[in-house]
Write a protein that holds these residues in place. Structure first.
Motif, PDB file in Angstrom:
ATOM      1  N   MET A 143       0.841  -1.185   0.000  1.00  0.00           N
ATOM      2  CA  MET A 143       0.000   0.000   0.000  1.00  0.00           C
ATOM      3  C   MET A 143       0.880   1.239   0.000  1.00  0.00           C
ATOM      4  N   SER A 144       0.523   2.192  -0.845  1.00  0.00           N
ATOM      5  CA  SER A 144       1.200   3.479  -0.869  1.00  0.00           C
ATOM      6  C   SER A 144       0.167   4.560  -0.587  1.00  0.00           C
ATOM      7  N   TYR A 145       0.655   5.694  -0.102  1.00  0.00           N
ATOM      8  CA  TYR A 145      -0.238   6.797   0.261  1.00  0.00           C
ATOM      9  C   TYR A 145       0.385   8.116  -0.154  1.00  0.00           C
ATOM     10  N   ALA A 181      -4.769   6.661  -1.496  1.00  0.00           N
ATOM     11  CA  ALA A 181      -3.982   5.471  -1.179  1.00  0.00           C
ATOM     12  C   ALA A 181      -4.194   4.455  -2.293  1.00  0.00           C
ATOM     13  N   ALA A 198       1.439   2.633   5.351  1.00  0.00           N
ATOM     14  CA  ALA A 198       1.621   2.737   3.908  1.00  0.00           C
ATOM     15  C   ALA A 198       2.954   3.383   3.552  1.00  0.00           C
ATOM     16  N   LEU A 215      -3.678   0.250  -2.941  1.00  0.00           N
ATOM     17  CA  LEU A 215      -3.334  -1.092  -2.490  1.00  0.00           C
ATOM     18  C   LEU A 215      -3.087  -1.929  -3.739  1.00  0.00           C
TER      19      LEU A 215
END
Length: 72
Positions: free
Chosen positions: A3-5, A12, A69, A14
């Motif tokens: 996951m990045s944010y 975000a 994240a 996923l």
């Protein structure tokens, strides 16, 4: 899964698949959450789920989840 944010965009992502090449998401299904944000499901041409984008992440995800994240 990863996951990045992006705090500036308040979004975000996923990633279900490890590497998602640009352009491989051929279908996007949007789930609207009026006043809160949107959830976008990305599918490939074979109908497999590649990832989930959460637009309005601060409203739809807990702070504890966002802290885990990676930065986008």
């Amino acid at each position: 899964m990863r996951m990045s944010y992006d705090s500036e965009a308040n979004a975000a992502y996923l990633a279900i698949e490890q590497d998602i090449p640009s352009g491989s998401a051929t279908e996007n299904v949007v789930v609207e959450r009026p006043g809160q944000g949107d959830i976008v499901l990305d599918f490939d041409s074979d109908g497999r789920l590649l990832g989930v984008e959460v637009i309005g992440a601060r409203e739809l995800l807990s702070a504890a989840v966002l802290t885990t994240a990676d930065d986008a």
